[in-house]
Scaffold this active site. Structure first.
Site, mmCIF file in Angstrom:
data_model
loop_
_atom_site.group_PDB
_atom_site.id
_atom_site.type_symbol
_atom_site.label_atom_id
_atom_site.label_comp_id
_atom_site.label_asym_id
_atom_site.label_seq_id
_atom_site.Cartn_x
_atom_site.Cartn_y
_atom_site.Cartn_z
ATOM 1 N N ALA A 43 -10.490 79.748 78.572
ATOM 2 C CA ALA A 43 -11.085 80.607 79.597
ATOM 3 C C ALA A 43 -12.290 79.950 80.263
ATOM 4 O O ALA A 43 -12.928 79.064 79.700
ATOM 5 C CB ALA A 43 -11.498 81.941 78.975
ATOM 6 N N LEU A 97 -1.401 85.587 78.816
ATOM 7 C CA LEU A 97 -1.597 86.985 79.193
ATOM 8 C C LEU A 97 -2.305 87.774 78.104
ATOM 9 O O LEU A 97 -1.894 87.752 76.944
ATOM 10 C CB LEU A 97 -0.234 87.637 79.477
ATOM 11 C CG LEU A 97 -0.246 89.103 79.887
ATOM 12 C CD1 LEU A 97 -0.871 89.274 81.270
ATOM 13 C CD2 LEU A 97 1.175 89.674 79.863
ATOM 14 N N THR A 124 -0.873 86.570 74.226
ATOM 15 C CA THR A 124 -1.837 86.538 73.132
ATOM 16 C C THR A 124 -1.660 87.793 72.289
ATOM 17 O O THR A 124 -1.872 88.909 72.763
ATOM 18 C CB THR A 124 -3.273 86.453 73.659
ATOM 19 O OG1 THR A 124 -3.463 85.159 74.254
ATOM 20 C CG2 THR A 124 -4.287 86.624 72.536
ATOM 21 N N SER A 244 -0.909 79.887 65.851
ATOM 22 C CA SER A 244 -2.302 79.810 66.279
ATOM 23 C C SER A 244 -3.167 80.733 65.442
ATOM 24 O O SER A 244 -2.748 81.835 65.087
ATOM 25 C CB SER A 244 -2.423 80.205 67.758
ATOM 26 O OG SER A 244 -3.782 80.264 68.167
ATOM 27 N N HIS A 246 -6.310 81.212 66.688
ATOM 28 C CA HIS A 246 -7.315 81.485 67.723
ATOM 29 C C HIS A 246 -8.579 80.658 67.493
ATOM 30 O O HIS A 246 -9.708 81.129 67.697
ATOM 31 C CB HIS A 246 -7.659 82.976 67.755
ATOM 32 C CG HIS A 246 -7.823 83.517 69.150
ATOM 33 N ND1 HIS A 246 -6.920 84.370 69.736
ATOM 34 C CD2 HIS A 246 -8.787 83.305 70.074
ATOM 35 C CE1 HIS A 246 -7.319 84.683 70.957
ATOM 36 N NE2 HIS A 246 -8.456 84.046 71.186
ATOM 37 N N ASP A 277 -0.935 75.339 67.934
ATOM 38 C CA ASP A 277 -2.127 75.488 68.759
ATOM 39 C C ASP A 277 -3.370 75.296 67.901
ATOM 40 O O ASP A 277 -3.609 76.070 66.972
ATOM 41 C CB ASP A 277 -2.154 76.884 69.396
ATOM 42 C CG ASP A 277 -3.468 77.174 70.112
ATOM 43 O OD1 ASP A 277 -3.866 76.359 70.955
ATOM 44 O OD2 ASP A 277 -4.089 78.216 69.831
ATOM 45 N N GLY A 278 -4.145 74.272 68.198
ATOM 46 C CA GLY A 278 -5.416 74.092 67.513
ATOM 47 C C GLY A 278 -5.336 73.162 66.322
ATOM 48 O O GLY A 278 -4.272 72.855 65.788
ATOM 49 N N GLY A 279 -6.495 72.698 65.887
ATOM 50 C CA GLY A 279 -6.590 71.806 64.742
ATOM 51 C C GLY A 279 -6.320 70.357 65.067
ATOM 52 O O GLY A 279 -6.302 69.502 64.184
ATOM 53 N N ARG A 281 -7.363 66.865 66.757
ATOM 54 C CA ARG A 281 -8.489 66.084 67.276
ATOM 55 C C ARG A 281 -8.088 64.660 67.639
ATOM 56 O O ARG A 281 -8.777 63.996 68.390
ATOM 57 C CB ARG A 281 -9.622 66.033 66.235
ATOM 58 C CG ARG A 281 -10.252 67.393 65.929
ATOM 59 C CD ARG A 281 -10.953 67.960 67.141
ATOM 60 N NE ARG A 281 -11.550 69.265 66.849
ATOM 61 C CZ ARG A 281 -10.933 70.421 66.992
ATOM 62 N NH1 ARG A 281 -9.678 70.437 67.403
ATOM 63 N NH2 ARG A 281 -11.523 71.561 66.723
#
Length: 349
Positions: A43, A97, A124, A244, A246, A277-279, A281
């Protein structure tokens, strides 16, 4: 290299394999992309750089991969849709969304995204309430006065008391989320108050089916961490599942996404694509990414995002080569060792 503690112990590379040619391309919902790395929704990107979502969209297009645009952006779906090098292949974008209490808002957002050429909805599903984000509370987070949530300008959001929500949303460029809720709690951030007042807590699996009645775009469910929910998502008609947590900002003590991934993949039995999604690097972790993009966007704008995507691509390709994998189909569970694996016993020669 960043690996969540206790999740992934090591790789099991294979040797003496011709890796002179590496193919990282893959197909997502029928769209061919250059690598199995996509840009997750984030966002308010103009808080990081003046070009915000424009820069990220152009960088993703240049990398030949998919960008998912957040609902809460500082550039509208129409504005982001107009960016890019003009090559259709490189302009595949998804739309994330949030489901509002006022379903007219949801319908308008979805239809605008579809008209703008977005190819999928990322729902989401793990944020009916906002987690306790203490840094936001401490900082009394609000959007700077020169920015606005562009996707909500001009929407018919109905009435709240004597003042239309549209009038309040239009004034976001002045006071942002503080004005969006009349009674912001002293121990909340502006964002938490906004979510509390606008986001629908009654969201359930039947709404995944409802979304399919208002759009032809496939629905990806984001926020899945268990095999049980993965199976229900498929039964509800989800076209894909996004594992995910979040960013660890919703519920404390949930597993790292890499820990939950295998359970979810097994539960789907190959019926729908599963995304992580995420984690992430480093490119090596991809083989096993959101904040890293924001840092690069803040540092160098579009050029910074391009550099990060290229870095992830290069590291992923190198990891494939050093592990003896020439294509994504050659990467298997046998290339990974985790702490919960049973000892491997090979037959005698």
């Amino acid at each position: 290299m960043y690996i969540p503690l206790g999740c992934l112990n090591s790789f099991r590379p294979r040797i003496l394999i011709d890796v002179s040619k590496i193919d990282m391309t893959t197909t997502i919902l029928g769209f061919k992309i250059s690598m199995p790395i996509m840009v997750a929704p984030t966002a308010m990107q103009k808080m990081a750089h003046p070009e915000g979502e424009y820069a990220t969209a152009r960088a993703a297009s240049a990398a030949g991969t998919i960008m998912t645009l957040s609902s809460w952006t500082t550039s509208s779906v129409e504005e982001v849709a107009s960016t890019g090098p003009g090559i259709r292949f490189f302009q595949i974008r998804f739309f994330q969304l949030q489901v509002y209490k006022n379903r007219k808002v949801v319908e308008q957002l979805v239809r605008r995204a579809e008209r703008a050429g977005f190819k999928a909805i990322v729902l989401t599903a793990d944020a009916p309430r906002l987690g306790r984000r203490e840094s936001d509370i401490k900082n009394r987070f609000t959007l700077p006065p020169n920015l606005a949530l562009k996707n909500f300008e001009g929407l018919d959001l109905g009435k709240m008391g004597e003042v239309s929500i549209y009038q309040i949303v239009s004034s976001l460029s002045i006071m942002f989320l503080n004005l969006l809720c009349f009674h912001m709690k002293a121990n909340d951030s502006g964002l938490a108050s906004y979510v509390d007042g606008q986001i629908d807590r009654t969201l359930s699996w039947k709404d995944v089916q409802w979304l399919q009645t208002i759009t032809k775009m496939p629905i990806l469910v984001k926020g899945v961490l268990t095999g049980e929910d993965a199976r229900i998502a498929i039964q509800a008609g989800a076209a894909g599942i996004i594992v995910s947590n979040h960013g660890g900002r919703q519920l404390d003590y949930v597993p790292a996404t890499i820990s939950a991934l295998e359970e979810v993949v097994k539960a789907t039995q190959g019926r729908v694509p599963v995304f992580l999604d995420g984690g992430v690097r480093r490119g090596t972790c991809t083989w096993s990414f959101r904040d890293i993009l924001l840092f690069s966007l803040a540092a160098e704008g579009e050029a910074g995002v391009r550099k990060v995507l290229q870095m992830l691509r290069d590291e992923f390709e190198l990891t494939m080569a050093l592990s003896g994998c020439r294509s994504l189909s050659e990467i298997t569970r046998n290339h990974i060792v985790t702490e919960w694996d049973t000892p491997r016993h090979l037959p005698k020669l």
